[in-house]
Write a protein that holds these residues in place. Structure first.
Motif, PDB file in Angstrom:
ATOM      1  N   SER A 245       5.408   8.248   0.946  1.00  0.00           N
ATOM      2  CA  SER A 245       5.551   8.216  -0.518  1.00  0.00           C
ATOM      3  C   SER A 245       5.918   9.587  -1.069  1.00  0.00           C
ATOM      4  O   SER A 245       6.783   9.707  -1.953  1.00  0.00           O
TER       5      SER A 245
ATOM      6  N   ALA B 197      -0.811  -3.410   0.331  1.00  0.00           N
ATOM      7  CA  ALA B 197      -0.281  -3.186  -1.010  1.00  0.00           C
ATOM      8  C   ALA B 197       0.405  -1.827  -1.108  1.00  0.00           C
ATOM      9  O   ALA B 197       1.505  -1.701  -1.667  1.00  0.00           O
TER      10      ALA B 197
ATOM     11  N   ILE C  77       4.384  -1.150  -1.903  1.00  0.00           N
ATOM     12  CA  ILE C  77       4.770  -0.367  -3.086  1.00  0.00           C
ATOM     13  C   ILE C  77       5.710   0.765  -2.704  1.00  0.00           C
ATOM     14  O   ILE C  77       6.742   0.992  -3.342  1.00  0.00           O
TER      15      ILE C  77
ATOM     16  N   MET D  95       9.671   1.059  -3.787  1.00  0.00           N
ATOM     17  CA  MET D  95      10.135   2.262  -4.481  1.00  0.00           C
ATOM     18  C   MET D  95      11.303   2.907  -3.733  1.00  0.00           C
ATOM     19  O   MET D  95      12.326   3.265  -4.330  1.00  0.00           O
TER      20      MET D  95
END
Length: 226
Positions: A22, A165, A169, A173
């Protein structure tokens, strides 16, 4: 910030690489956003100035392109203009080679985003599976179990699903960012092709054809084209 750290802790060790993906995705998005902002906000002006100057003075056009060397469009236009009396074929070849180099740079970060899209959901599933294994292994199924144990099991399953989850995500993204970049890259390929064709036509019509009539012109340059 504390809530984020709490989620990472509750998700288990698998949350660490997901968090790393991320961070890498966000860093890539910021770097690419700055790159495209600089390019898109200036390239139309640079192209207009270079093409306008190329009609009457190639040296002036080359000087404008040299000042824009920090941008892909500047390097693309400069590649043929820095050649000395090239044939149209050489002129076009220089542009094509420069364009290929610039397109490689425009695709910077694509592999990272593709890897994130593919790996993050799998890491999320891995974290969920390992979390469920730990949860079920701690249950006393043969002893009947109590309400407290059932509550703890439900809590453990909920925590195990955090990684799924989180992985989804991060993957979503990264996929959205990747699709935006691919769209911008495709538009630039068309734009470079259009600009390159226009510059080549200017060279052929204004600077190459009249030179064919000069008797002192080297024979290899004066070879008829087309």
């Amino acid at each position: 910030m504390s809530n984020l750290l709490d989620l990472v802790v509750r998700g288990g060790p698998v949350m660490i690489p997901i968090l790393g993906f991320s961070v890498a995705t966000i860093a890539c998005a910021l770097e690419r956003s700055w790159f495209w902002y600089q390019l898109l906000s200036q390239e139309d002006r640079i192209v207009h100035d270079v093409l306008a100057a190329a009609h009457h003075n190639l040296d002036e056009a080359r000087g404008i392109a040299e000042q824009a060397q920090t941008l892909p469009i500047g390097r693309f236009l400069l590649a043929p203009l820095r050649l000395r009396q090239p044939t149209p074929e050489t002129f076009r070849l220089a542009m094509e080679a420069a364009g290929d180099r610039e397109f490689v740079q425009m695709r910077k970060g694509d592999k990272l985003l593709e890897t994130t899209v593919a790996v993050s959901p799998l890491l999320g599933l891995l974290g969920t599976v390992t979390g469920l294994i730990v949860t079920f292994s701690s249950l006393n199924i043969g002893g009947g179990g109590t309400t407290e144990q059932a509550t703890q099991a439900a809590s453990g399953i909920g925590e195990a699903l955090i990684t799924t989850a989180a992985g989804m995500i991060v993957a979503i993204m990264a996929l959205l960012i990747f699709r935006v970049l691919v769209t911008l890259q495709a538009r630039q390929v068309d734009y470079f092709s259009e600009v390159g064709t226009e510059l080549e036509l200017i060279y052929r019509q204004t600077w190459y054809e009249p030179l064919l009539e000069e008797p002192d012109r080297p024979s290899q340059v004066a070879t008829p084209y087309g």
